[in-house]
Write an enzyme that holds these catalytic residues in place. Structure first.
Site, PDB file in Angstrom:
ATOM      1  N   HIS A  77       0.842  -1.201   0.000  1.00  0.00           N
ATOM      2  CA  HIS A  77       0.000   0.000   0.000  1.00  0.00           C
ATOM      3  C   HIS A  77       0.874   1.247   0.000  1.00  0.00           C
ATOM      4  O   HIS A  77       1.872   1.307   0.698  1.00  0.00           O
ATOM      5  CB  HIS A  77      -0.879   0.040   1.254  1.00  0.00           C
ATOM      6  CG  HIS A  77      -1.995  -0.962   1.253  1.00  0.00           C
ATOM      7  ND1 HIS A  77      -3.022  -0.932   2.158  1.00  0.00           N
ATOM      8  CD2 HIS A  77      -2.253  -2.012   0.439  1.00  0.00           C
ATOM      9  CE1 HIS A  77      -3.862  -1.928   1.906  1.00  0.00           C
ATOM     10  NE2 HIS A  77      -3.406  -2.604   0.879  1.00  0.00           N
ATOM     11  N   TYR A 205      -8.808   4.956   8.439  1.00  0.00           N
ATOM     12  CA  TYR A 205      -8.907   5.227   9.876  1.00  0.00           C
ATOM     13  C   TYR A 205      -9.978   6.300  10.046  1.00  0.00           C
ATOM     14  O   TYR A 205      -9.810   7.408   9.540  1.00  0.00           O
ATOM     15  CB  TYR A 205      -7.584   5.771  10.417  1.00  0.00           C
ATOM     16  CG  TYR A 205      -6.470   4.756  10.537  1.00  0.00           C
ATOM     17  CD1 TYR A 205      -5.700   4.390   9.442  1.00  0.00           C
ATOM     18  CD2 TYR A 205      -6.160   4.198  11.777  1.00  0.00           C
ATOM     19  CE1 TYR A 205      -4.664   3.476   9.565  1.00  0.00           C
ATOM     20  CE2 TYR A 205      -5.127   3.280  11.921  1.00  0.00           C
ATOM     21  CZ  TYR A 205      -4.378   2.924  10.802  1.00  0.00           C
ATOM     22  OH  TYR A 205      -3.364   2.029  10.943  1.00  0.00           O
ATOM     23  N   PRO A 297      -2.960  -0.268  19.248  1.00  0.00           N
ATOM     24  CA  PRO A 297      -2.722  -0.689  17.864  1.00  0.00           C
ATOM     25  C   PRO A 297      -2.977   0.379  16.799  1.00  0.00           C
ATOM     26  O   PRO A 297      -2.756   0.135  15.608  1.00  0.00           O
ATOM     27  CB  PRO A 297      -3.708  -1.857  17.677  1.00  0.00           C
ATOM     28  CG  PRO A 297      -4.785  -1.606  18.676  1.00  0.00           C
ATOM     29  CD  PRO A 297      -4.143  -0.915  19.837  1.00  0.00           C
ATOM     30  N   LYS A 301       2.125  -0.369  15.211  1.00  0.00           N
ATOM     31  CA  LYS A 301       3.556  -0.459  15.546  1.00  0.00           C
ATOM     32  C   LYS A 301       3.959  -1.733  16.278  1.00  0.00           C
ATOM     33  O   LYS A 301       5.149  -2.071  16.321  1.00  0.00           O
ATOM     34  CB  LYS A 301       3.949   0.751  16.431  1.00  0.00           C
ATOM     35  CG  LYS A 301       3.977   2.066  15.711  1.00  0.00           C
ATOM     36  CD  LYS A 301       5.110   2.140  14.711  1.00  0.00           C
ATOM     37  CE  LYS A 301       4.629   2.780  13.440  1.00  0.00           C
ATOM     38  NZ  LYS A 301       5.206   2.299  12.233  1.00  0.00           N
ATOM     39  N   TYR A 388       4.473   6.344  10.454  1.00  0.00           N
ATOM     40  CA  TYR A 388       3.689   5.169  10.047  1.00  0.00           C
ATOM     41  C   TYR A 388       4.554   4.149   9.313  1.00  0.00           C
ATOM     42  O   TYR A 388       4.440   2.943   9.541  1.00  0.00           O
ATOM     43  CB  TYR A 388       2.498   5.619   9.181  1.00  0.00           C
ATOM     44  CG  TYR A 388       1.399   4.587   9.121  1.00  0.00           C
ATOM     45  CD1 TYR A 388       0.436   4.508  10.119  1.00  0.00           C
ATOM     46  CD2 TYR A 388       1.335   3.674   8.071  1.00  0.00           C
ATOM     47  CE1 TYR A 388      -0.559   3.549  10.095  1.00  0.00           C
ATOM     48  CE2 TYR A 388       0.344   2.713   8.030  1.00  0.00           C
ATOM     49  CZ  TYR A 388      -0.602   2.660   9.045  1.00  0.00           C
ATOM     50  OH  TYR A 388      -1.585   1.693   9.012  1.00  0.00           O
TER      51      TYR A 388
HETATM   52  C1  PHB Z   1      -4.905  -4.741  10.912  1.00  0.00           C
HETATM   53  O1  PHB Z   1      -5.046  -4.868   9.672  1.00  0.00           O
HETATM   54  O2  PHB Z   1      -5.134  -5.675  11.690  1.00  0.00           O
HETATM   55  C2  PHB Z   1      -4.504  -3.414  11.451  1.00  0.00           C
HETATM   56  C3  PHB Z   1      -4.163  -2.410  10.582  1.00  0.00           C
HETATM   57  C4  PHB Z   1      -3.780  -1.179  11.086  1.00  0.00           C
HETATM   58  C5  PHB Z   1      -3.756  -0.964  12.441  1.00  0.00           C
HETATM   59  C6  PHB Z   1      -4.077  -1.983  13.321  1.00  0.00           C
HETATM   60  C7  PHB Z   1      -4.461  -3.217  12.823  1.00  0.00           C
HETATM   61  O3  PHB Z   1      -3.410   0.260  12.926  1.00  0.00           O
END
Ligand code: PHB
Ligand code: APR
Length: 395
Positions: A77, A205, A297, A301, A388
């Protein structure tokens, strides 16, 4: 193999990504280890966890000889979306940093590592019980455990505590031997895996009045979704219809983007918290991954920090066996510099995106102003992007 008195160079407690990767990196340098894992192999391979790899993590996995399926099946991505006030705003990770992320499930990393370890004839023991550590300040340390109904004893030069946030190794450190810094958040995530083809090509997000939501994916057929909920949330109170209703409400934007529903094949509630142990070493014990630190999460990280710790620890042990023990003394400080940067970033992402019931309307306006800045200021977007992709996490 479970008789008393066995010796190994590095005894590794925990067969998650941290423990298995350490064993694999040491093996490639000719250093012997034994991995003691409490759960069954099937449980380790099926446990649904994180899914975003920084480019630096992909490099470490490739160097460990487990990059082949990751390269083939990982989804690369080049950006992420932030959704707030009904609109999506893209953070162009690759344009801003020159780097991309790879979406590849943690349990696939674990499967690849277990296969590589067993193919190399490694001593990886599953369903090990009652792990106890002795002699952390002695010239050699001992791990006692039970396996397949028998007592086992492993003499080790060094012990790696890779047994996650609820493991046994941290508990073996005497009171006052390390300091724990912790902060709890009044949030949890209800996560689901859905048998539904993703309708977005990048992660979304979302900050919403009803709470945070995250749109992620695992493959062209499987969507991964999360909803902010209470830490004591009762999963039984969440019917499929209620979960989808919340996801539609929180994620969908005014541009007409819609999520696709599918059969929910897994669901769980994960509380959010932050903690760091300092130093990440006591005598012959080195802590790595979730055993040493946990991040909420939101910044993706956790897995990347675990991989970084293990790379540093493997390099230090390799140097020590080559006659230079200084790197072992620097292990904790080298890791903690990155850990605290990631703690800061994860806390900031969490605060920007979650609904905090303790907050007032002023606080909510500040949250939106922060999001507007990230969406419209290149400098602010670049800071998020560098964190990120992990480009700026070392001092
Ligand atoms: C996930 O795909 O499980 C995932 C992706 C981004 C995050 C946390 C979990 O910040
Ligand atoms: N004895 C042996 N094994 C244990 C014990 C114990 N007493 N306690 C826990 N374990 C095992 C767990 O069963 C698990 O397989 O240690 C392993 C720890 O693995 P993880 O929790 O996955 O931790 P780590 O390898 O550090 O990976 C960090 O996990 O939680 C995510 O976001 C986090 O992605 C990050 C990753």
């Amino acid at each position: 193999m479970s008789g008393p008195g066995q010796r190994t160079q590095v005894g590794i407690i925990g067969g998650g990504p941290a423990g298995l990767l350490l064993s694999q990196l040491l093996h490639r340098a000719g250093i012997d280890s034994v991995v003691l894992e409490r759960a069954s192999r099937a449980h380790c391979e099926e446990r649904v966890r994180a899914g975003v790899l920084e480019p630096g993590s992909v490099e470490v996995l490739e160097a460990a000889g487990v990059g082949e399926r990751l390269r083939r099946e990982g989804l690369v991505h080049h950006g992420i979306d932030l959704c707030f006030a009904g609109a999506r705003h893209r953070i162009a990770l690759t344009d801003l940093t020159g780097r991309s992320i790879t979406v590849y499930a943690q349990q696939e990393v674990v499967k690849d590592l277990i296969r590589a370890r067993l193919d190399a004839g490694a001593d990886v023991r599953f369903e090990v019980e009652d792990v106890r550590i002795e002699g952390l300040e002695d010239p050699a340390s001992t791990i006692r455990f039970r396996h397949a109904g028998a007592a086992g004893v492993l003499e080790c030069d060094w012990i790696a505590g890779c047994d996650g946030s609820h493991g046994a190794s941290r508990a073996a450190i005497p009171a006052g031997g390390v300091t724990e810094y912790a902060r709890s958040c009044p949030f949890a995530w209800l996560g689901i895996l859905a048998a539904a083809a993703p309708t977005a090509s990048e992660l979304v997000y979302a900050r919403h009045e009803r709470g945070f939501a995250l749109y992620s994916m695992r493959s062209p057929e499987v969507t991964r979704l999360y909803l902010q909920c209470r830490p004591d949330e009762d999963l039984a109170a969440w019917s499929d219809a209620r979960i989808w209703d919340e996801l539609h409400g929180r994620l969908e934007s005014d541009d007409g983007w819609r999520i696709r529903e599918g059969a929910i094949v897994q669901r769980s509630v994960t509380p959010l918290r932050s903690f760091v142990i300092e130093p990440m070493r006591f005598g012959r014990l080195f802590l790595a991954g979730d055993a040493a630190h946990v991040v909420p999460p939101t910044g993706a990280k956790g897995l990347n920090l675990a991989i970084h710790d293990v790379r540093v620890l493997a390099e230090a042990l390799i140097a020590a066996y080559a006659g230079d023990a200084r790197a072992l003394d620097q292990y904790s400080a080298r890791c903690l510099a990155r850990v605290w940067r990631a703690e800061r970033f994860s806390w900031w992402m969490t605060a920007m995106l979650h609904r905090d019931e303790r907050d007032d309307e002023f606080g909510r306006r500040l949250q939106l102003a922060q999001l507007e800045e990230v969406a419209h200021s290149r400098a602010a977007a670049q800071s998020l992007a560098e964190n990120y992709v992990g480009a700026c996490l070392t001092a």
